[in-house]
Design a protein around this motif. Structure first.
Motif, short mmCIF file in Angstrom:
data_model
loop_
_atom_site.label_atom_id
_atom_site.label_comp_id
_atom_site.label_asym_id
_atom_site.label_seq_id
_atom_site.Cartn_x
_atom_site.Cartn_y
_atom_site.Cartn_z
N ALA A 34 0.95 -1.18 0.02
CA ALA A 34 -0.08 0.08 -0.04
C ALA A 34 0.94 1.39 0.02
N ALA A 35 1.94 1.16 0.81
CA ALA A 35 2.99 2.34 0.67
C ALA A 35 3.58 2.54 -0.57
N ASN A 36 3.86 1.56 -1.21
CA ASN A 36 4.44 1.65 -2.67
C ASN A 36 3.37 2.36 -3.47
N VAL A 37 2.00 1.83 -3.52
CA VAL A 37 1.07 2.30 -4.48
C VAL A 37 0.91 4.24 -4.03
N LEU A 38 0.85 4.10 -2.73
CA LEU A 38 0.54 5.45 -2.53
C LEU A 38 1.82 6.36 -2.41
N GLY A 39 2.85 6.10 -2.23
CA GLY A 39 4.09 6.73 -2.14
C GLY A 39 4.29 7.19 -0.78
N ALA A 40 3.71 6.69 0.17
CA ALA A 40 3.90 7.10 1.57
C ALA A 40 3.11 6.02 2.40
N ASP A 41 3.46 6.36 3.93
CA ASP A 41 2.63 5.47 4.91
C ASP A 41 1.03 5.66 4.64
#
Length: 53
Positions: free
Chosen positions: A16-23
């Motif tokens: 999810a962090a990879n998709v969103l670019g952050a936590d």
């Protein structure tokens, strides 16, 4: 009630962090939705996630 395995939770959190670019926590509800989507990819059912989250 199903328990999410800790290792699966961490995998989903990282994805999810990879998709969103952050936590995902930074994104609030949008982050929760993405985390749930990643857990579903790992084989958890929506009904089980609603009970455990």
């Amino acid at each position: 009630m199903i328990e999410i395995k800790e290792e699966d939770f961490h995998k989903a959190l990282e994805a999810a962090a990879n998709v969103l670019g952050a936590d995902p926590a930074y994104f609030g509800e949008e982050g929760d939705v993405e985390l749930e989507r990643q857990l579903k990819k790992l084989g958890y059912r929506k009904e089980d996630l609603n009970e455990s989250m």
